[in-house]
Design a protein around this motif. Structure first.
Motif, PDB file in Angstrom:
ATOM      1  N   TYR A  35       0.796  -1.263   0.100  1.00 28.96           N
ATOM      2  CA  TYR A  35      -0.087   0.094  -0.009  1.00 28.96           C
ATOM      3  C   TYR A  35       0.850   1.546  -0.032  1.00 28.96           C
ATOM      4  CZ  TYR A  35      -3.853  -3.181   1.262  1.00 28.96           C
ATOM      5  OH  TYR A  35      -4.824  -4.010   1.289  1.00 28.96           O
ATOM      6  N   VAL A  44      -3.387   3.234   0.258  1.00 31.32           N
ATOM      7  CA  VAL A  44      -4.071   2.880  -1.208  1.00 31.32           C
ATOM      8  C   VAL A  44      -3.542   1.611  -1.703  1.00 31.32           C
ATOM      9  CG1 VAL A  44      -4.393   3.697  -3.582  1.00 31.32           C
ATOM     10  CG2 VAL A  44      -4.744   5.281  -1.935  1.00 31.32           C
TER      11      VAL A  44
ATOM     12  N   GLN B  25     -19.605   1.800   3.489  1.00 29.11           N
ATOM     13  CA  GLN B  25     -18.950   1.454   2.346  1.00 29.11           C
ATOM     14  C   GLN B  25     -20.075   1.088   1.420  1.00 29.11           C
ATOM     15  OE1 GLN B  25     -18.937  -1.844   0.962  1.00 29.11           O
ATOM     16  NE2 GLN B  25     -19.364  -3.107   2.963  1.00 29.11           N
ATOM     17  N   SER B  94     -13.044  -4.929   2.674  1.00 29.23           N
ATOM     18  CA  SER B  94     -12.596  -5.916   1.909  1.00 29.23           C
ATOM     19  C   SER B  94     -13.834  -6.744   1.631  1.00 29.23           C
ATOM     20  CB  SER B  94     -11.308  -6.741   2.342  1.00 29.23           C
ATOM     21  OG  SER B  94     -11.960  -7.604   3.587  1.00 29.23           O
ATOM     22  N   HIS B 105      -9.629  -1.538   1.054  1.00 26.56           N
ATOM     23  CA  HIS B 105     -10.158  -0.142   0.623  1.00 26.56           C
ATOM     24  C   HIS B 105     -10.246   0.622   1.762  1.00 26.56           C
ATOM     25  CE1 HIS B 105     -11.124  -1.522  -3.443  1.00 26.56           C
ATOM     26  NE2 HIS B 105     -10.912  -2.782  -2.769  1.00 26.56           N
TER      27      HIS B 105
END
Lengths: 111, 115
Positions: A35, A44, B25, B94, B105
């Motif tokens: 990441y 990210v 999310q 995830s 994420h």
């Protein structure tokens, strides 16, 4: 418990120089992820490595996963100022729920 | 469209107060997480829920209580805030908790400052 060690903690480079960060796990990993976190931003996802000895490239970035699936590296060729940030490796054991992050390597690039 | 959104972005409060951070999310993922990032940038997992079920509960003071009303939402309530709680708290999701390819994420983070 599972630990993921990452070195170096910081790296200062001149623009155009190469950069490498290394990651080492105390246990065999099912996969390793990398990441990037820009200053003030959030991590990210860059890439995931799964196979023993795997090598993947993304433009100037080269990622490797060790044969024993316990270590990994990220190499950046000819750094640019846009590469500035903290690079994290993150490993997961087979069947495990946890993604354990290394401490990160903070990259500074001087123009 | 923001994939993982958390609020508030900044939270400044006094010791002893109780505060909550919310996360949502819209990726359709089954699994959500709370990570704490301290001033040295260490990212430490705190909790994880898979489809509303708690699956990871690290060694975190019981002043921290997560709650997942549905698989798209994960909140974090903190009681009796202490100076050491100051950090950036990241929500992440995830697809699954153990899938072969299930990267995290992250949301933009909530910077909590306890004075």
């Amino acid at each position: 418990g599972q630990q993921v060690m990452q070195i170096p903690q910081y790296q200062h480079v001149q623009e155009g120089e190469d950069f490498t960060t290394y990651c080492n796990s105390s246990t065999t990993l099912s996969n390793i992820q990398w990441y990037k976190q820009r200053p003030g931003g959030h991590p990210v996802f860059l890439i995931q490595l799964v196979k023993s000895g795997e090598v993947k490239k993304q433009k100037r970035l080269t990622f490797q996963f060790g044969e024993a699936k316990k270590n990994s590296s990220l190499h950046i060729t000819a750094t640019q100022t846009t590469d500035v940030g903290t690079y994290f490796c993150a490993g997961k054991n087979t069947g495990g729920f946890k993604t354990i992050f290394g401490a990160g390597t903070r990259l500074f690039v001087k123009a | 469209d923001t994939a993982v959104s958390q609020t508030p972005k900044y939270l400044v409060t006094q010791m002893g107060n109780d505060k909550s951070i919310k996360c949502e999310q819209n990726l359709g993922h089954d699994t959500m997480y709370w990570y704490k990032q301290d001033s040295k940038k260490f990212l430490k997992i705190m909790f994880s829920y898979n489809n509303k079920e708690l699956i990871i509960n690290e060694t975190v003071p019981n002043r921290f209580s997560p709650k997942s009303p549905d698989k798209a939402h994960l909140n974090l309530h903190i009681n009796s805030l202490e100076l050491g709680d100051s950090a950036v708290y990241f929500c992440a999701s995830s697809l699954t908790p153990t899938g072969t390819f299930s990267p995290l994420h992250f949301g933009n983070g909530t910077r909590l400052t306890v004075t």
